[in-house]
Design an enzyme around this catalytic site. Sequence first.
Site, PDB file in Angstrom:
ATOM      1  N   PHE A   1     -34.158  32.857  29.593  1.00 22.01           N
ATOM      2  CA  PHE A   1     -33.787  33.264  30.953  1.00 22.01           C
ATOM      3  C   PHE A   1     -32.325  32.972  31.318  1.00 22.01           C
ATOM      4  O   PHE A   1     -31.832  33.474  32.316  1.00 22.01           O
ATOM      5  CB  PHE A   1     -34.710  32.639  32.011  1.00 22.01           C
ATOM      6  CG  PHE A   1     -36.134  33.118  31.939  1.00 22.01           C
ATOM      7  CD1 PHE A   1     -36.463  34.412  32.334  1.00 22.01           C
ATOM      8  CD2 PHE A   1     -37.142  32.293  31.463  1.00 22.01           C
ATOM      9  CE1 PHE A   1     -37.775  34.869  32.255  1.00 22.01           C
ATOM     10  CE2 PHE A   1     -38.458  32.744  31.378  1.00 22.01           C
ATOM     11  CZ  PHE A   1     -38.772  34.035  31.780  1.00 22.01           C
TER      12      PHE A   1
ATOM     13  N   HIS B   1     -44.968  37.307  35.658  1.00 24.09           N
ATOM     14  CA  HIS B   1     -43.599  37.160  35.158  1.00 24.09           C
ATOM     15  C   HIS B   1     -42.597  37.431  36.290  1.00 24.09           C
ATOM     16  O   HIS B   1     -42.882  38.224  37.198  1.00 24.09           O
ATOM     17  CB  HIS B   1     -43.389  38.160  34.014  1.00 24.09           C
ATOM     18  CG  HIS B   1     -42.186  37.906  33.183  1.00 24.09           C
ATOM     19  ND1 HIS B   1     -40.943  38.391  33.526  1.00 24.09           N
ATOM     20  CD2 HIS B   1     -42.026  37.226  32.017  1.00 24.09           C
ATOM     21  CE1 HIS B   1     -40.068  38.022  32.607  1.00 24.09           C
ATOM     22  NE2 HIS B   1     -40.692  37.311  31.688  1.00 24.09           N
TER      23      HIS B   1
ATOM     24  N   TYR C   1     -32.019  37.572  25.190  1.00 28.48           N
ATOM     25  CA  TYR C   1     -31.395  38.785  25.718  1.00 28.48           C
ATOM     26  C   TYR C   1     -30.700  39.519  24.568  1.00 28.48           C
ATOM     27  O   TYR C   1     -30.103  38.893  23.695  1.00 28.48           O
ATOM     28  CB  TYR C   1     -30.371  38.438  26.791  1.00 28.48           C
ATOM     29  CG  TYR C   1     -30.944  37.823  28.045  1.00 28.48           C
ATOM     30  CD1 TYR C   1     -31.919  38.469  28.786  1.00 28.48           C
ATOM     31  CD2 TYR C   1     -30.496  36.576  28.499  1.00 28.48           C
ATOM     32  CE1 TYR C   1     -32.436  37.907  29.956  1.00 28.48           C
ATOM     33  CE2 TYR C   1     -31.004  36.008  29.665  1.00 28.48           C
ATOM     34  CZ  TYR C   1     -31.973  36.682  30.383  1.00 28.48           C
ATOM     35  OH  TYR C   1     -32.477  36.119  31.524  1.00 28.48           O
TER      36      TYR C   1
ATOM     37  N   ASP D   1     -38.186  36.871  24.183  1.00 33.80           N
ATOM     38  CA  ASP D   1     -37.095  37.256  23.296  1.00 33.80           C
ATOM     39  C   ASP D   1     -35.769  36.790  23.880  1.00 33.80           C
ATOM     40  O   ASP D   1     -35.636  36.724  25.099  1.00 33.80           O
ATOM     41  CB  ASP D   1     -37.010  38.791  23.249  1.00 33.80           C
ATOM     42  CG  ASP D   1     -37.396  39.374  21.916  1.00 33.80           C
ATOM     43  OD1 ASP D   1     -37.865  38.624  21.060  1.00 33.80           O
ATOM     44  OD2 ASP D   1     -37.222  40.585  21.747  1.00 33.80           O
TER      45      ASP D   1
END
Length: 220
Positions: free
Chosen positions: A78, A187, A67, A65
């Site tokens: 990221f 992750h 942020y 998704d």
Amino acid sequence: MEVKIEESWKRRLAEEFEQSYFHELTEFVKLEYASKQVFPSGKLIFHAFEQSPFDDTKVVILGQDPYHGIGQAHGLCFSVPERIDQPPSLQNIFKEIQQDLGIPIPSSGNLDRWARQGVLLLNATLTVQANRAGSHQNHGWEKFTDRVIGILAAEREHLVFLLWGSFAQKKGEFIDRNKHLVLTSPHPSPLSSYRGFFGNKHFSKTNEYLKMHDIEPIEW
């Protein structure tokens, strides 16, 4: 339908833009932007594609998704814009790069510099409602980004796919490992980074693979 996206991607995704699901997705997204606070800004929804044209793409990093905090999302997974605090997952990515390659942790979390070198920083869902993680999931974005990955995997050779976490690994499970390098690990989130993200050496392995195929490595 007319979609404002980088030209090389536009040519390859033209049929996708005519699909009924994409029309429904477009109407949903338009309504969300008109009635709620949604990230990133509309002009940055396809920023990852603008920065990394189809033929220039060397590496694909999959996120989930955008942020959902104010000022954070700008169309690259990221990544955050200049002068925005680095989120924990990004901090951990930089820590692994430092351990792997000896590169100092940068002050900026803006990953445009990666994208301009051919790193496609692709979220599975390209928009999100403010302060509501996952709010735009299951409206068609995932089908669209599956198609993006599928076209890359089918038409290109010797790409590197970095799949961190079970979500990204499931999304990329169809990629032909004989044509591309697929690297997987937990992750970089603080909840899972110590279970194998740290020490995965994905950044040096990526560059070794690219150089082996006479492709310019990434300056991480």
